[in-house]
Write an enzyme that holds these catalytic residues in place. Structure first.
Site, PDB file in Angstrom:
ATOM      1  N   LYS A 288       0.721  -1.245  -0.087  1.00 45.45           N
ATOM      2  CA  LYS A 288      -0.072  -0.057   0.116  1.00 45.45           C
ATOM      3  C   LYS A 288       0.988   1.378   0.243  1.00 45.45           C
ATOM      4  O   LYS A 288       1.916   1.215   0.672  1.00 45.45           O
ATOM      5  CB  LYS A 288      -0.979  -0.068   1.196  1.00 45.45           C
ATOM      6  CG  LYS A 288      -2.028   1.169   1.297  1.00 45.45           C
ATOM      7  CD  LYS A 288      -2.969   0.821   2.410  1.00 45.45           C
ATOM      8  CE  LYS A 288      -3.949   2.017   2.515  1.00 45.45           C
ATOM      9  NZ  LYS A 288      -5.017   1.713   3.249  1.00 45.45           N
ATOM     10  N   GLU A 377     -18.577  -6.014  12.004  1.00 47.19           N
ATOM     11  CA  GLU A 377     -19.480  -5.021  12.823  1.00 47.19           C
ATOM     12  C   GLU A 377     -20.533  -5.768  13.476  1.00 47.19           C
ATOM     13  O   GLU A 377     -20.792  -5.602  14.600  1.00 47.19           O
ATOM     14  CB  GLU A 377     -20.287  -4.087  11.865  1.00 47.19           C
ATOM     15  CG  GLU A 377     -19.524  -3.075  11.508  1.00 47.19           C
ATOM     16  CD  GLU A 377     -18.732  -3.317  10.205  1.00 47.19           C
ATOM     17  OE1 GLU A 377     -17.827  -2.786   9.289  1.00 47.19           O
ATOM     18  OE2 GLU A 377     -18.733  -4.534   9.451  1.00 47.19           O
ATOM     19  N   ARG A 405     -24.742  -2.530   9.233  1.00 47.32           N
ATOM     20  CA  ARG A 405     -24.462  -3.915   8.854  1.00 47.32           C
ATOM     21  C   ARG A 405     -24.722  -5.012  10.123  1.00 47.32           C
ATOM     22  O   ARG A 405     -24.711  -6.125  10.134  1.00 47.32           O
ATOM     23  CB  ARG A 405     -22.937  -4.012   8.464  1.00 47.32           C
ATOM     24  CG  ARG A 405     -22.526  -2.939   7.379  1.00 47.32           C
ATOM     25  CD  ARG A 405     -21.194  -3.259   7.084  1.00 47.32           C
ATOM     26  NE  ARG A 405     -21.167  -4.223   5.757  1.00 47.32           N
ATOM     27  CZ  ARG A 405     -20.147  -4.364   5.074  1.00 47.32           C
ATOM     28  NH1 ARG A 405     -19.133  -3.788   5.269  1.00 47.32           N
ATOM     29  NH2 ARG A 405     -20.149  -5.379   3.905  1.00 47.32           N
TER      30      ARG A 405
END
Length: 640
Positions: A288, A377, A405
């Site tokens: 990244k 979640e 969610r």
């Protein structure tokens, strides 16, 4: 400032143009694409490190596949800047995430190349499988479907649900696992360790590669030898490392890991995989922030750094002569530590957002009492419920948009059982540049209909601290929601003494004549500014801070409704089912006939822009409230 792309990138306005570039020049094209992203984001802002890490993958996908006929699905989508640039949006890329400009995420309405709108994690495999199943049903045997998912997104249960189905659905799809070891914050959990083991112990994959390469040199047709290679590797699977067994056990043919920054290797591999039918997973290793040293070194900081000097790496920050209010999330992060030092039952939980929620401070100071559970979640909510059954007081910090969610878990595992989990909803209301997938529009409405819930929202930092303090008291024995917006509050001197609030008790901030404004949460400050504005015109509204939308302060409402014939409600949530709806229900129950105006997020999808631009668009910034007051007061409003 005009930003000019390199000569190869200048020649590419769509994937067909990209295919005209010779293979030996693709590396040069990737460097130009990477530099263009750096140039634009440094000046105009946006997500940064994620797109740099998939430059080669993006180019290879559009080089090999026939997009948009072949369908490419990006998970989350903050890494899709290179995709947008290649697919006809290069000249408008500087409008990315700006009001009226390009979305920061793939969006179906924006381009035919954006096959699926994204913004939340772990949806790509499910969506791609749906597309592949549709292609099979319609007889489109030549159509390919590819899902690109990061190792952070792979931690979510939805990704495993999709792979579990994909393995038996008998469709031609490819999942590309982009493994860079980080989401926004470093990844956590057993899956991270498993993928690390694959990367550093590639015995099984080396044997696969050796067989593959050896058969590829035989004087037999390529398609035939590739099929033979797969059969042979299947046969030797039991004799070597089982590192690939997780995906193979789900009946996904596993290939890799390979270097995700080697454009030639990627193109060759993708071309090979096109000839292998059925569900497949290609594991690539990337960095990244690749190509920008500072982003490679501190990937969390450079996920979305804001504007910066690309040469020195200085991230521009506003400079002020006086102390400024902190961000609400930092107030949360510091306050929970204060509370936890005095109450050993307090714990913190967040699903992959320790930096964004500022729970990172507690994780650093009290690592045995604060946990990042990954992009999970649902698990975060039920984990918190389980801890609450044992007498612990858990502050479960989830962005409002991501809380959607875990709705079933809140209903079934928390509310029905009356467990006093503290649900801290960061980024409530309109969040700004991230747009509709990240706005926290619906939590007031979707929580207000659940029994046994306490729903609160602070008008400033002191109120946030008081609500956090109240939520951990032994006398508070129900699920306790505290919602607050992204960004700065109102108080530079915010570390006020904490005090208990009476649950369901609002406050009257000022009296007035004829009109009362009933506000909930931070927009109360917009209302206060509006009142100051109209007071100069001889209009004097009253102002009530509701504090709790559930339970409502009935005494306060009776006072306001019986005193002021005209009522304005203000909230940073949807006007359908929120505070205004609650007041209307109360009025109906008690026979009130007041003239009422509801201000908040309208019943439509609000696109991206700065928070100020979006507040103005939705009509509940200070001027929008002032306009509503003038109209209710009978003052003629001139529209320019």
């Amino acid at each position: 400032m005009t930003i000019t792309p390199g000569p190869l990138l200048q020649s590419v306005n769509n994937p067909e143009d990209l295919k005209k570039i010779p293979m030996e020049k693709l590396h040069e094209f990737c460097e130009e694409l990477r530099q263009f992203i750096i140039d634009v984001v440094s000046v105009h802002g946006g997500h940064f490190a994620a797109s740099l890490g998939v430059v080669e993958l993006t180019a290879a996908l559009h080089y090999v596949y026939n997009t948009p006929y072949d369908q490419l699905v990006w998970d989350v989508g903050h890494q899709a800047y290179g995709h947008k640039i290649i697919t006809g949006r290069k000249d408008s890329f500087e409008t990315n995430r700006k009001y009226g400009g390009l979305s920061g995420f793939p969006k179906r309405a924006e381009s035919e190349y954006d096959t699926f709108g994204v913004g939340h994690s772990s949806t790509s495999i499910s969506a791609a499988l749906g597309m592949a199943m549709a292609a099979k049903y319609k007889g489109e045997k030549d159509r390919k479907v590819v899902a690109v998912i990061g190792d952070g997104s792979m931690t979510a249960g939805m990704a495993f649900e999709a792979m579990n189905h994909a393995g038996v659905a008998n469709t031609d799809m490819l999942v590309i696992l982009n493994d860079n070891g980080i989401g926004i914050d470093p990844n956590v959990g057993a899956l991270k360790e498993y993928l690390t083991d694959i990367t550093i112990s590639p015995t099984y994959n080396k044997i696969k590669d050796d067989v593959w390469n050896a058969l590829g040199k035989l004087p037999v047709g390529k398609r035939f030898t590739r099929a033979m290679a797969h059969k042979l590797t299947e046969g030797i699977k039991g004799m070597v490392s089982s590192s690939a067994n997780l995906f193979e056990a789900l009946k996904l043919r596993y290939f890799g890991p390979i270097d995700g920054h080697n454009i030639s290797k990627l193109v060759d591999t993708l071309n090979d995989l096109k000839d292998i039918p059925g569900p497949k997973l290609l594991h690539i290793i990337t960095t990244k922030g690749k190509g920008y040293a500072l982003a490679e070194k501190d990937q969390t900081k450079w996920h979305a750094p804001g504007l910066f000097d690309k040469v020195t790496g200085e991230i521009y920050k506003k400079k002020f002569d006086t102390p400024q209010p902190p961000k609400y999330q930092d107030v949360f992060g510091k306050t929970i530590i204060e509370l936890a030092k005095k109450n050993d039952k307090i714990f913190g939980v967040t699903p992959a957002m320790p930096s964004g929620s500022s729970l990172k401070y507690m994780m650093e100071e009290m690592p045995d009492r604060a946990f990042d559970v990954g992009i999970c979640e649902q698990h975060a909510a039920t984990l918190s419920a389980g801890m609450a059954t044992q007498g612990l007081r858990v502050y479960c910090n989830i962005y409002s948009t991501f809380m959607q969610r875990a709705y079933d878990q809140v209903v079934h595992d928390i509310a029905i059982q009356k467990l006093p989990v503290v649900l801290c909803l960061d980024r409530a209301g309109l969040v700004g540049d991230d747009g509709p997938t990240h706005h926290g529009c619906y939590d007031i409405a979707y929580f207000r209909c659940i029994p046994n819930m306490i729903i609160s929202s602070p008008m400033n930092e002191a109120e946030l601290r008081n609500m956090m303090y109240t939520a951990q008291l032994e006398s508070t024995n129900l699920p306790f929601v505290i919602r607050y917006p992204r960004g700065e509050g109102m108080m530079a001197e915010w570390q006020t003494p904490m005090e208990a609030l009476e649950i369901g008790k609002g406050r009257k901030l000022k009296g007035g004549q004829d009109i009362a404004i009933l506000s909930f949460g931070h927009p109360g400050n917009f209302a206060a500014a509006a009142i100051r504005s109209v007071k100069q015109e001889g209009i004097d509204p009253a102002h009530y801070d509701i504090r709790f939308v559930k339970p409502l302060d009935e005494a306060l409402l009776h006072e306001a409704l019986s005193t002021y014939p005209k009522i304005i409600t203000v909230e940073d949530g949807t006007v359908v089912g929120g505070l205004g709806s609650a007041i209307l229900e109360f009025m109906a129950d008690h026979g009130y006939k007041n003239d009422i105006r509801i201000l908040g997020i309208p019943d439509r999808i609000v696109e991206h822009g700065s928070p100020k631009e979006l507040y103005r668009e939705c009509g509940y910034d200070a001027e929008g409230i002032a306009t509503a007051v003038r109209e209710m007061a009978g003052v003629k409003v001139t529209v320019f």
